[in-house]
Every structure is written in structure tokens, then in C-alpha cells.
Design a protein around this motif. Sequence first.
Motif, PDB file in Angstrom:
ATOM      1  N   CYS B 176       0.820  -1.202   0.000  1.00  0.00           N
ATOM      2  CA  CYS B 176       0.000   0.000   0.000  1.00  0.00           C
ATOM      3  C   CYS B 176       0.855   1.254   0.000  1.00  0.00           C
ATOM      4  N   HIS B 177       0.220   2.325  -0.342  1.00  0.00           N
ATOM      5  CA  HIS B 177       0.889   3.620  -0.393  1.00  0.00           C
ATOM      6  C   HIS B 177      -0.088   4.634   0.186  1.00  0.00           C
ATOM      7  N   ILE B 178       0.302   5.224   1.305  1.00  0.00           N
ATOM      8  CA  ILE B 178      -0.617   6.097   2.027  1.00  0.00           C
ATOM      9  C   ILE B 178       0.071   7.434   2.253  1.00  0.00           C
ATOM     10  N   SER B 179      -0.510   8.488   1.724  1.00  0.00           N
ATOM     11  CA  SER B 179       0.107   9.792   1.931  1.00  0.00           C
ATOM     12  C   SER B 179      -0.920  10.908   1.783  1.00  0.00           C
ATOM     13  N   GLY B 180      -0.639  12.010   2.445  1.00  0.00           N
ATOM     14  CA  GLY B 180      -1.483  13.189   2.329  1.00  0.00           C
ATOM     15  C   GLY B 180      -1.043  14.088   1.194  1.00  0.00           C
ATOM     16  N   LYS B 181       0.066  13.745   0.559  1.00  0.00           N
ATOM     17  CA  LYS B 181       0.551  14.531  -0.570  1.00  0.00           C
ATOM     18  C   LYS B 181       0.565  13.644  -1.801  1.00  0.00           C
ATOM     19  N   LEU B 182       0.114  14.196  -2.900  1.00  0.00           N
ATOM     20  CA  LEU B 182      -0.002  13.402  -4.112  1.00  0.00           C
ATOM     21  C   LEU B 182       1.370  12.934  -4.583  1.00  0.00           C
ATOM     22  N   SER B 183       1.546  11.640  -4.723  1.00  0.00           N
ATOM     23  CA  SER B 183       2.809  11.087  -5.196  1.00  0.00           C
ATOM     24  C   SER B 183       2.501   9.735  -5.819  1.00  0.00           C
ATOM     25  N   PRO B 184       3.276   9.335  -6.841  1.00  0.00           N
ATOM     26  CA  PRO B 184       2.942   8.089  -7.525  1.00  0.00           C
ATOM     27  C   PRO B 184       3.144   6.864  -6.646  1.00  0.00           C
ATOM     28  N   PHE B 185       2.356   5.838  -6.915  1.00  0.00           N
ATOM     29  CA  PHE B 185       2.541   4.546  -6.239  1.00  0.00           C
ATOM     30  C   PHE B 185       3.929   4.026  -6.641  1.00  0.00           C
ATOM     31  N   PRO B 186       4.815   3.768  -5.680  1.00  0.00           N
ATOM     32  CA  PRO B 186       6.198   3.432  -6.043  1.00  0.00           C
ATOM     33  C   PRO B 186       6.299   2.147  -6.891  1.00  0.00           C
ATOM     34  N   ASP B 187       7.025   2.237  -7.987  1.00  0.00           N
ATOM     35  CA  ASP B 187       7.256   1.064  -8.845  1.00  0.00           C
ATOM     36  C   ASP B 187       7.896  -0.084  -8.067  1.00  0.00           C
ATOM     37  N   ALA B 188       8.781   0.285  -7.136  1.00  0.00           N
ATOM     38  CA  ALA B 188       9.490  -0.745  -6.360  1.00  0.00           C
ATOM     39  C   ALA B 188       8.489  -1.627  -5.612  1.00  0.00           C
ATOM     40  N   PHE B 267       1.270  12.516   7.105  1.00  0.00           N
ATOM     41  CA  PHE B 267       0.906  11.204   7.641  1.00  0.00           C
ATOM     42  C   PHE B 267      -0.548  11.254   8.109  1.00  0.00           C
ATOM     43  N   PRO B 268      -1.256  10.104   7.991  1.00  0.00           N
ATOM     44  CA  PRO B 268      -2.691  10.117   8.306  1.00  0.00           C
ATOM     45  C   PRO B 268      -3.006  10.531   9.740  1.00  0.00           C
ATOM     46  N   HIS B 269      -2.131  10.214  10.682  1.00  0.00           N
ATOM     47  CA  HIS B 269      -2.464  10.521  12.073  1.00  0.00           C
ATOM     48  C   HIS B 269      -1.684  11.713  12.609  1.00  0.00           C
ATOM     49  N   THR B 330      -1.918   6.530  20.366  1.00  0.00           N
ATOM     50  CA  THR B 330      -0.793   7.279  19.805  1.00  0.00           C
ATOM     51  C   THR B 330      -1.251   8.038  18.571  1.00  0.00           C
ATOM     52  N   SER B 331      -0.424   8.950  18.099  1.00  0.00           N
ATOM     53  CA  SER B 331      -0.596   9.484  16.751  1.00  0.00           C
ATOM     54  C   SER B 331       0.053   8.426  15.844  1.00  0.00           C
ATOM     55  N   THR B 332       1.203   8.716  15.245  1.00  0.00           N
ATOM     56  CA  THR B 332       1.911   7.651  14.534  1.00  0.00           C
ATOM     57  C   THR B 332       2.970   7.092  15.478  1.00  0.00           C
ATOM     58  N   MET B 333       2.994   5.788  15.673  1.00  0.00           N
ATOM     59  CA  MET B 333       4.033   5.181  16.490  1.00  0.00           C
ATOM     60  C   MET B 333       5.194   4.827  15.571  1.00  0.00           C
ATOM     61  N   VAL B 334       6.337   5.451  15.830  1.00  0.00           N
ATOM     62  CA  VAL B 334       7.498   5.279  14.957  1.00  0.00           C
ATOM     63  C   VAL B 334       8.552   4.438  15.662  1.00  0.00           C
ATOM     64  N   LEU B 335       8.957   3.343  15.031  1.00  0.00           N
ATOM     65  CA  LEU B 335      10.093   2.588  15.550  1.00  0.00           C
ATOM     66  C   LEU B 335      11.282   2.975  14.665  1.00  0.00           C
ATOM     67  N   LEU B 336      12.287   3.587  15.265  1.00  0.00           N
ATOM     68  CA  LEU B 336      13.387   4.133  14.456  1.00  0.00           C
ATOM     69  C   LEU B 336      14.132   3.016  13.726  1.00  0.00           C
ATOM     70  N   SER B 418      -2.761   2.339   9.728  1.00  0.00           N
ATOM     71  CA  SER B 418      -1.940   3.446   9.213  1.00  0.00           C
ATOM     72  C   SER B 418      -1.305   4.262  10.330  1.00  0.00           C
ATOM     73  N   SER B 419      -0.998   3.630  11.436  1.00  0.00           N
ATOM     74  CA  SER B 419      -0.448   4.403  12.548  1.00  0.00           C
ATOM     75  C   SER B 419       0.846   3.805  13.121  1.00  0.00           C
ATOM     76  N   TYR B 420       1.401   2.806  12.435  1.00  0.00           N
ATOM     77  CA  TYR B 420       2.687   2.247  12.875  1.00  0.00           C
ATOM     78  C   TYR B 420       3.680   2.397  11.725  1.00  0.00           C
ATOM     79  N   TYR B 421       4.746   3.128  11.967  1.00  0.00           N
ATOM     80  CA  TYR B 421       5.739   3.398  10.930  1.00  0.00           C
ATOM     81  C   TYR B 421       7.033   2.718  11.355  1.00  0.00           C
TER      82      TYR B 421
END
Lengths: 460, 436
Positions: B176-188, B267-269, B330-336, B418-421
Motif C-alpha cells: 500500500c501507499h498512504i500519503s497526504g501529498k499526491l505522489s505516484p505509487f512506487p514502482d518498487a 501522515f494520516p495521524h 498514539t498518533s503515529t508510532m514510529v520505531l526508528l 496506518s499508525s505504525y511506521y
Amino acid sequence: MLQDVLKKALSNADVDYMDARWEKISHSKVLFSGRDLKEISQSTMIGGHIRALCDGATGCNSWSDMDNLGHALGIAVLSAKSSAKRKKDKVILAPVPVVTDNVKVNPEIDPRSISLEEKKDLLKEYLDIAINVPKIQTVNMLYEEHASEKLFINTEGTCINQEQLFCAIYGRIIARDNGIIQSAAIHLGASDNYGKLKNRHSDIEKKLKVALELLTAKPVEPGIYTVILDPGISGVFTHEAFGHLSEADSIVNNQSIRQEMRMGRRMGPEILNISDEGNFPGACGHYVYDDEGVASRKNLLIKDGVLVGRLHSRASASVFNEPVTGNARALDYNFTPIVRMSNIFVERGSSTLEEMISSIDKGIYLIGHRGGQTIGDMFTFGAQYGYLIEKGKLEGMVRDLNITGNLFVTLQNIVAIGSDFAMDESGGCGKGSVGPMQMIWASGHGGPHLMVKDVVIGGM
Amino acid sequence: MEKMLELVLKKVDEAEILSVMTQSSLIRYDAGKLNDIINRDVQEFSLRVIHKGRLGNTCGNSYDIATELVDKALLSAKYGQKVDFHFPSESGDTRQIFDAEMASLGPEELLVIADEIIEKTLSLAPHMHVNLQMQKTVKHTRLINSNGKDNNYQQTLLDISVTGLLKGSKEGVNRCHISGKLSPFPDAKIKELVREYSLIEKHCSVPTKRMAVMFTPRCIWALLHRFKEAINGESILKGTSPLTKKLGEKIFPSVFTIIDDPTLEYFPHTSPIDDEGTPTKKKFLIEEGVLKNFLFDLSTGSRYGNGSSGNGYKRGFWSSSIDMSPTPNTSTMVLLPGDNKELISGMKEGIIADYLVGAHSGNVLLGDLSVNVGIGFYVKNGEILGRAMDSMIAGNIYKLFENIQMIGAEPELDEFSSSYYTPPLLFNDISVSGKG
């Protein structure tokens, strides 16, 4: 009148077909978490949903501001027209009778006539039965009520006003001793009748006993057993393992599952009959018309062990060339209808519970459901508790019961069907495979006791 | 909205109105074929009041019935929870979450984007049963309260999910590809999907033993969800969390740093305020293995004594909706991320877990995990042999995290909430049971 406004707007639209729902939903909720009254509230939401069909493509729109009807309608039509250009398989709605009707609910005791205070007091009475008992860690108790008034009209001339009503009490008694935590779930009512929620003290006492007994129950030895499913769990089994595959919209493009679910296929033994019945007054998933204005009815899905029916919307019925069944349902105006079960169950058989128990050398009697999940033909779900059966006799209580298996194999392994019958007082189902997740409260299940051989029981 | 606030303030001590207007379009393709387009243009609001020290709430979507709703809020406050907090007055910082270009996309433009992704996928894997789901959302949130607060923000989001469905199943491999800014679905991502789809056709049985397990960013939430429940202010106050008394203690190996980040752009959250109007802020949950913060909303925060941490959200495990009471989340939970670009090549024997069944059950609060691997791969000598069949993973996350071997370099957002990065994580010596 609202009805006339909608009718006029629909008749002026440049479409092949259009329908609109407009509904008012009142929701009441009382929640105790332990002794704390966490929430006591009522809310009212109003809104609608439009479906437009143009050149074999559907566009839908939910909206909440009636003043914006023209705009809302425009979005639905634009969406339909945009997708029509790309649509390979054109949507065709199977023909259905034009209906004009006004449906009112008529429960023995209408929950809307009972004050929120009285509902809170009833919940508190039930809470008090368990909360001060030694080894009871906490008790949660929730009252839920949904009441809706819904208008449905379409460009074919159907016009239906329909009331729907649902009230239930859900609870959990959590027991704790020496680091072991066990719980028993309470499900009461799940119908339009508030009377089914009253005077249930003895049922709460029973559940309290179960929660305490579970503390000393033995974890089950994982393995393969002959099991007896009580009506609560046989209903969930029928719903999860078989029912979802009967919902035509989610298999329409899935050729391999369609092949597995072909009409005339033998699914189980000759004693097996499974039905879904929407027009089942008093059951949790009772409704008179679905959200396409089609009357609900009894649909036989398995007859004498053979697959004979499937649940449909108007669109899926025409793809499969099968009868419309009245199962297109939406949770509320935020959603477009999808195919859903109403009340699903195995039909009565001829065995008694005693006969089943006495015929088992080594097995487990499973009682009450505890959630489930399916992926295609694989299912897994939990039982609240169970009793070992040894040499034809019920022995001690066991816990941590999870059943996994393949639908087609497990249905074939049904060896006896009870002559009893009960609908489970819970219901509810989440389905999101054909759109956004829609939890629905009005989905019932039940049945008689079932005896199944070679069931894989895993521990936790 | 202001009128209703005025109306209700004649009868109560404090009041808050949260209004959300959502416009969304959902497009679905099933087996490469377009289904219907489902739009939503709905306004909803919730009204909360504090009167004589008790909290009341209601919700609705029509100001025409304001009087009726005010009465419902009053009745609710008559018996409602006793509270010891005030609705916050300070404003939140501006966040980068709105893209005007995305907001302007109509159904035709969205269908063009979807068509292109399907075409690309089918050109690489002509026989794939491709399901695509794409949702564009524009959300306008406004929160006003009797303490002078008036916060307004708009947010855009495009959520695209592509699934290669398995034969005889309703599940499949997914990107999946989730973003608040328009960007192409990554080919990768399309290439990865196609590669996984080709590998999954072959079935491998998995032996029962302890082996390496790699969790992809698509299922790590199942582990972190358990940690999140344990730092929830509600469980801390009740004393039911195993972490109640562990603030400042090392609970994970020092390679782990986990952040609650409401500032990530698009980010969605991400949001300036939580659903109670408290300004959100970025904070460490775990810093180099040490437990730093719990999550509090107004209610739990005031009872704990620290106040809200800006984590009161109307969002639960299954859903989020205006008629839920705020609870700590949480908002977005980020694991570095770490610096390991390649995790699989070093695996001697193990499985890659991608989709877990039963991730929400078991004793979540204690960190216990007992899940079926719905979608996963069996790896031997650094090579993916095929789909891991009938395997289960069991353990406890606090013990499991001790066995960390590698932290991947590339984080991804999970699709479920959409809240775990998080990057992928490779663990050693995990109990796996199978039928092989």
C-alpha cells in the motif's frame, strides 16, 4: 414532504436507475467499567445514501445535509458515468417487485419507552451480582440500543418506510486467582424487545459461576477430538465457516471459490440443512425489507447436505443467474449495501444432547463462542469453555479452546444434529472484504447442538 | 456551531464541540475489474459538557435539532463520569497535512491513477488476481470550547492498496501507499508484490522448532499493539499493565527507540490537536530501550496527575468514529530504523511473517502473542523457498524483543491502522510450530 422531494429529484436525474435512502438513527449507550459509570449517552444522526446506475456502472454517495441534495445526487451520477467508460462487466439489477409499504416494529416492550435511568439501573443490578464476589477482579457491562427510521425510494416506484430496533446487553465477568485470569461473556437480548433484557439475574449468576470455575479448569490438551458444539458456538461456526462464502458479492470474481461453492455440490451429510432467514421476528437479524427494497425471506442454502442456495443483492443475483434473496444490507447511511447474512442456522435434526454425549468415547463439549476469523475456506474460532467427555460421560471443565479447520472437511464431519434449537443472543458481524469495514449489529446466528468428528483443537 | 455552544453554555459549566466534515471517494477493483465508486460527504459533530463536575456527551450531525442534543448532553452529564479537568485553551502548532492538488482530484482523475497501477501490475504478472482499493479523503476538523479555543484544520489523504489474491482465498500479498501529498505509487512496491506473488504459489511445510522470524512492517503492529495497550493511561491507572511501575527502566534492548510522532508531514495521524483539543507533541515512548512516557487523555491524565499528554483520540482497535469517547492512543508510532538493508540473506532457517491471523486475541495486555501466520514465507540458507503453510508463532513481546538480531533500514506505514511506521525486524530463536 421529504418523500416527495426525493422522488422529484430522482425522477429528474439522467440515469438508468437510482435509489435513495434517508434515515434517522438514534443510538443509546450505557457503559459500566467496574463500578464506574463510564458513559451514558444518546446520539442522533441523520443522513442519506444515493446509488445511481448509468450504462451498467454504479456510483454511490452518502450525504448528511438535505439542503445539498442536488449536489449529492450529482456526485453519484458523475461517479457512475466516470466508471461506465471503463466498466467491463456491466451491472444489471435483477428485476424485483415494486413495493409500497410502511413497516413499524411492535415489540412486547419497546426500549424507546424506557428511560435511560431505568436502563442504567438494570445494568447496575446485573453488575452488583458479580462485582463484590471474592476472586472477581472486575465486571464490565454495556447496554446498546439502535433505533432507525428509514425511507427507501427508487426510480422503479418502490417506496418503503421502515423502522428497525435493536437492544442488547453485553458484559464480561473477569475472575483472577494466583495470576490466572479468566472471563465469562454475557450476551442478552439482541432483539427489538426490551423485555428480553429484564429478569435475567439467574443468567448472570450462571456466568459468574462459569468465570469462577474457569480459574481451576484445566487447559485443554491440544489434539483431535470429536466435539459437540452448543447452539451458541454452532451458530458462529455456521456464520463464520460457511455463511461468509455464501455471500455472493465477495466471491463473484473469485473463480476458484466459485468453483468450490458450485450449486449441487455435496457439502455435508444428508442430515445437514442450513438456512438464512431474514423474516424471523424476534431474532437479532430480523428485517422486513433489505436496503434495495427487497422483501426478506427464508433462503435454504444447504438441503440434505447439498448446496442449493446463495445470498444475493440484485446485482449479484443477475451475475449468477440465481434468485434475489433480500440480503443487500448497509449498516447505515454512511455505507452502500453489500450482501450479508440475516439470521443463519443449521436446521433442527433428530438427536438429543444425551445421545450425543453417550456416544462419544473421548471428546469435548464446547460452550459459547469467543470470536472467530476466516480466510477463504480456513476458519479459526474460540469457545468460551468446555467439558471433557470420557466414555460417554461429561467430566471436568477445560479452557483455552481454539478450533481451526477447513470448512469443506469440517462440514462433511458433522455426524449428528440436535433436535433442539436456539438463536444466540449476541449476533453482530464485521465484513469489509467488499468495501469499507461495516460492523453490523443485526446479524443473527444459532442452531441446534452439532456433533462433529476429527476436529483440531489447539490450545492458546 | 457557535450558536449551539452559546445555547448549551446557558445550562452547563463548560462545553466543547468537535465537528468533522468528511468528503471521500472510494474506488475498488476486483480481479482487475472496476467495481462501483462510493463517495461520502458527511458532517458529524460531538458535544461534550462538564456540569457540576460531571462529564456528559452526545453527538449528531444536524444543528436543526440543537435543543434536543443539548438536552441529551445534560441528561448524560447528570449521571456521567466525575471529572477533574477543564477543556484546554491553548492552540496546537500548524502541521503540514493538506495538499490542495490532491483535494481537487475528481473521480475521473482518480480512475486514471488506479488504471495505471493495475496496468503496470498486470504487465509484470498477467495472471494475477489484482484487487485495488483507493480512497481519497478530505477532512475538515474544527474544535471549539468554552475556554476560548477555536482550532481549525484541513487534511488530505490518498490511501492506495494493491493485493494479489491467492487462489481459493480472500487474502493475498499486499502493498500500500498512504500519503497526504499526491505522489505516484512506487514502482518498487509493485515489483516486490509481483515477486512475492510468484513465490507464494509454492507451498512449504514448516517444522516445529525455534528459528529466526522476520516480521515485515505490515504486521509489526501486532507486536507494538501489545506495547501500546500496556502504556495506555487507562491500564496504568488500573494497575493492569505490566509496565505500571517501570517508567525510567530499561524494558527493551537499547537498539530500540520508539516515538509517538504527531508531526510527520502528510501522515494520516498527524494533527495539531488531539480529539479533545489538547495540542499534540512528539515524545519518546522508548529511548534506547528505556520506557519514557505513557499515553494520557484528559480524563486519565488528570487522575494520574500529569494532565493529558495530547493523546486523547476517538479511535479504537477496529474503528474510529465521532461517537466514541476519547481514549489514550498514539498518533503515529514510529520505531526508528537501523541500518540493515538486507535481512533475509543472513537467515539460516526461518520464516517471514507478513500477515498474522488472530493478532488481536490472547492476553494482549501482558504482551502474549499466539498467532497463525496467514501470509508468510519459509526461508532456508538466505533463500525464500515458498509460502509457509500452517505455521504459528507464540511468545511474549518483552522476551521476543530480547532476541532482536537486525533492524531494517526502510520504514513503512502499516495498512491496518496506518499508525505504525516501522522497518522490518529480524528476531532469533522464536518458537514456531508447523506441520513439517
